[in-house]
Scaffold this motif. Structure first.
Motif, PDB file in Angstrom:
ATOM      1  N   GLY A 233      -4.607 -33.358  -5.720  1.00 26.38           N
ATOM      2  CA  GLY A 233      -4.630 -34.007  -4.414  1.00 26.38           C
ATOM      3  C   GLY A 233      -3.256 -34.039  -3.786  1.00 26.38           C
ATOM      4  N   ARG A 234      -2.242 -34.337  -4.580  1.00 29.49           N
ATOM      5  CA  ARG A 234      -0.874 -34.364  -4.062  1.00 29.49           C
ATOM      6  C   ARG A 234      -0.414 -32.966  -3.657  1.00 29.49           C
ATOM      7  NH1 ARG A 234       1.590 -38.436  -8.721  1.00 29.49           N
ATOM      8  NH2 ARG A 234       0.676 -40.372  -7.873  1.00 29.49           N
ATOM      9  N   ILE A 235      -0.800 -31.975  -4.453  1.00 29.10           N
ATOM     10  CA  ILE A 235      -0.422 -30.597  -4.115  1.00 29.10           C
ATOM     11  C   ILE A 235      -1.077 -30.168  -2.803  1.00 29.10           C
ATOM     12  CG2 ILE A 235      -0.661 -28.186  -4.823  1.00 29.10           C
ATOM     13  CD1 ILE A 235      -0.379 -29.134  -7.727  1.00 29.10           C
ATOM     14  N   PHE A 236      -2.356 -30.500  -2.631  1.00 30.38           N
ATOM     15  CA  PHE A 236      -3.051 -30.150  -1.391  1.00 30.38           C
ATOM     16  C   PHE A 236      -2.403 -30.830  -0.188  1.00 30.38           C
ATOM     17  CE2 PHE A 236      -7.168 -29.323  -3.925  1.00 30.38           C
ATOM     18  CZ  PHE A 236      -6.832 -27.984  -4.058  1.00 30.38           C
ATOM     19  N   LEU A 237      -2.062 -32.103  -0.352  1.00 30.90           N
ATOM     20  CA  LEU A 237      -1.430 -32.825   0.756  1.00 30.90           C
ATOM     21  C   LEU A 237      -0.045 -32.268   1.074  1.00 30.90           C
ATOM     22  CD1 LEU A 237      -2.283 -36.619   0.453  1.00 30.90           C
ATOM     23  CD2 LEU A 237      -2.761 -35.076   2.352  1.00 30.90           C
ATOM     24  N   LEU A 238       0.697 -31.873   0.049  1.00 32.25           N
ATOM     25  CA  LEU A 238       1.995 -31.252   0.295  1.00 32.25           C
ATOM     26  C   LEU A 238       1.833 -29.939   1.048  1.00 32.25           C
ATOM     27  CD1 LEU A 238       3.914 -31.893  -3.066  1.00 32.25           C
ATOM     28  CD2 LEU A 238       4.498 -32.793  -0.801  1.00 32.25           C
ATOM     29  N   GLY A 239       0.789 -29.177   0.688  1.00 30.50           N
ATOM     30  CA  GLY A 239       0.521 -27.942   1.414  1.00 30.50           C
ATOM     31  C   GLY A 239       0.167 -28.207   2.867  1.00 30.50           C
ATOM     32  N   ALA A 240      -0.670 -29.225   3.105  1.00 30.03           N
ATOM     33  CA  ALA A 240      -1.031 -29.595   4.476  1.00 30.03           C
ATOM     34  C   ALA A 240       0.200 -30.062   5.247  1.00 30.03           C
ATOM     35  CB  ALA A 240      -2.099 -30.689   4.462  1.00 30.03           C
ATOM     36  N   LEU A 241       1.080 -30.806   4.574  1.00 34.04           N
ATOM     37  CA  LEU A 241       2.303 -31.283   5.218  1.00 34.04           C
ATOM     38  C   LEU A 241       3.198 -30.114   5.627  1.00 34.04           C
ATOM     39  CD1 LEU A 241       4.346 -33.448   6.029  1.00 34.04           C
ATOM     40  CD2 LEU A 241       5.077 -33.549   3.625  1.00 34.04           C
TER      41      LEU A 241
END
Length: 228
Positions: A30-38
């Protein structure tokens, strides 16, 4: 005797908690996905502020129309930058393990924004921006994987209302607020209201813009090549 005691202790030790391992993997993803979205949101926002072109999005493409349209901005600010701020707050509250109510408001805002902008592309613009779609997909996956089911009982039902209220405010600003002045989103880019007078033996040659609101004498401006 010592061996039997150790064997008994080993046999009575609890088995590894598979659910905790799964939760750790889910939170990490989840954190990796959010970092990618960021990262994508920052790329979209900074490129819009600089009036640059996104990779793979040529002028006049569906991607270009979506990003440069009025729905890509709120009060002149690229909505991708507003999304980036939300992602940062969500990640920060998750990493610190605090501010559960703020965390909940942000996740509802992200889910609502994803639905809104997909609807804009489908029903209003009729065109799609792959960069935007990937950003929203990563953000939604990150939100779902970081979903906190232990939200505080106090105000638990208030978080969705506040999240959607903030989103509704942005939608109202986009709908009724001032539109960012950009050639890509205005009539000039579409060629509407732009006329160039035909060459004549004598007299100035003019360019009329926006239905005659502006008239430019081409002789008064520097040109490259043969301006006839």
């Amino acid at each position: 005797m010592g061996c039997s005691t150790a064997a008994m202790a080993k046999s009575t030790s609890p088995p590894p908690d598979a659910s905790s391992d799964l939760a750790f993997v889910g939170k990490t993803l989840g954190r990796i996905f959010l970092l990618g979205a960021l990262g994508l949101a920052l790329y979209l926002g900074i490129t819009s502020l600089m009036n640059g072109a996104l990779a793979g999005c040529s002028d006049g493409s569906g991607c270009d129309h979506v990003v440069s349209s009025k729905w890509g901005y709120a009060l002149g600010i690229p909505v991708s930058l507003l999304g980036a701020v939300t992602y940062i707050i969500l990640l920060g509250s998750d990493l610190k393990g605090c501010c559960a109510q703020i965390h909940a408001i942000c996740r509802w805002m992200i889910l609502g924004a994803a639905l809104w902008f997909v609807g804009v592309q489908v029903f209003i613009l009729g065109e799609f921006c792959p960069w935007c779609c990937v950003t929203h997909t990563l953000a939604v996956l990150g939100v779902l994987l970081l979903w906190k089911r232990s939200s505080p009982a106090t105000g638990a039902k208030l978080a969705p209302a506040l999240g959607f209220a903030a989103l509704a405010g942005m939608i109202l600003v986009q709908t009724f607020g001032p539109e960012k002045a950009t050639t890509a989103g205005g009539a000039l880019a579409e060629g509407q209201g732009t006329e160039v007078s035909a060459p004549i033996p004598e007299g100035p040659r003019t360019v009329s813009l926006h239905g005659g609101k502006f008239t430019i004498d081409v002789q008064e401006f520097p040109s490259i090549g043969d301006a006839q």
